[in-house]
Enzyme design. Structure first.
Site, PDB file in Angstrom:
ATOM      1  N   TYR A 239      47.262  41.171  42.349  1.00 27.76           N
ATOM      2  CA  TYR A 239      46.007  41.769  42.847  1.00 27.76           C
ATOM      3  C   TYR A 239      45.665  43.041  42.164  1.00 27.76           C
ATOM      4  O   TYR A 239      44.665  43.514  42.705  1.00 27.76           O
ATOM      5  CB  TYR A 239      46.218  42.013  44.538  1.00 27.76           C
ATOM      6  CG  TYR A 239      46.527  40.806  45.082  1.00 27.76           C
ATOM      7  CD1 TYR A 239      45.638  39.972  45.632  1.00 27.76           C
ATOM      8  CD2 TYR A 239      47.793  40.475  45.743  1.00 27.76           C
ATOM      9  CE1 TYR A 239      45.756  38.864  46.403  1.00 27.76           C
ATOM     10  CE2 TYR A 239      48.002  39.252  46.400  1.00 27.76           C
ATOM     11  CZ  TYR A 239      46.914  38.395  46.821  1.00 27.76           C
ATOM     12  OH  TYR A 239      47.215  37.380  47.358  1.00 27.76           O
TER      13      TYR A 239
ATOM     14  N   HIS B 168      38.942  44.347  45.543  1.00 28.32           N
ATOM     15  CA  HIS B 168      39.829  44.795  47.006  1.00 28.32           C
ATOM     16  C   HIS B 168      40.798  45.714  46.975  1.00 28.32           C
ATOM     17  O   HIS B 168      41.229  46.204  47.949  1.00 28.32           O
ATOM     18  CB  HIS B 168      40.419  43.312  47.481  1.00 28.32           C
ATOM     19  CG  HIS B 168      40.200  43.250  48.986  1.00 28.32           C
ATOM     20  ND1 HIS B 168      39.277  43.686  49.579  1.00 28.32           N
ATOM     21  CD2 HIS B 168      40.658  42.249  50.027  1.00 28.32           C
ATOM     22  CE1 HIS B 168      38.999  43.250  50.934  1.00 28.32           C
ATOM     23  NE2 HIS B 168      40.177  42.274  51.308  1.00 28.32           N
TER      24      HIS B 168
END
EC number: 3.1.1.29
Length: 192
Positions: free
Chosen positions: A14, A19
């Site tokens: 990630y 995000h």
């Protein structure tokens, strides 16, 4: 004492995703304050720092985005902090890319991390540093878009945006959200 929370998802897969811009801002804030994420509590990584006269805990929840509020709520209760002691940094689809805005309260805009924080602290009435990532292209699922990585060519713009978000966070901590909003949002509008 204040609690600054950068929202994101744990794990290398990630890193550099839209995000996770909250984690990027939290990392940079800690770096500038000479702090490191050496503590683990409330299912989160924590760095203790000073921003001006304020003692601050910088938090990166490790519960994944949809459950971020669990760590935030537990920390507020443990340290007996109020909503005016909380600043949350997160990505925002509703803002143009690289635009930074400070606000208190309001809707979650479909952001599951903000929804979780609202649920676990009992209110949306806390300071939020919103970092614009823009809307996805037509017919692209917003979840796929926010979990997509920033392009390599976006480094300079992203770095500048992160510095603006760090400054917005610092002002919210040191001046309080109401006074800081005037400065942060005026600068953001002037950049248009």
């Amino acid at each position: 004492m204040k609690l600054v929370v950068g929202l994101g998802n744990p794990g290398e897969e990630y890193a550099r995703t839209r995000h996770n811009v909250g984690f990027v801002v939290a990392d940079r804030l800690a770096q500038l304050a000479g702090a490191s994420f050496s503590a683990k509590k409330f299912a989160a990584e924590l760095a203790e720092a000073r921003l001006g006269p304020e003692r601050v805990w910088i938090m990166k929840p490790q519960t994944y985005m949809n459950h971020s509020g669990e760590a935030v709520g537990a920390a507020l209760r443990f340290w007996k902090l109020g909503l005016d002691d909380l600043v949350v940094v997160h990505d925002d689809l509703e803002l143009d890319p690289y635009r930074v805005q400070l606000k208190v309260g309001g809707g979650h805009g479909g952001h599951n991390g903000v929804k979780s924080v609202n649920a676990h602290v009992g209110s949306p009435e806390y300071a939020r540093v919103r970092v614009g990532v823009g809307r996805p292209p037509p017919r692209m699922d917003p979840a796929d878009y926010v979990l997509g990585k920033f392009a390599k060519g976006e480094d300079a713009e992203l770095d500048l945006c992160v510095e603006q978000a760090v400054e917005a966070t610092r002002l919210a901590v040191e001046l309080g959200a109401a006074r800081a909003m005037n400065q942060v949002n005026r600068r953001s509008r002037a950049a248009d």
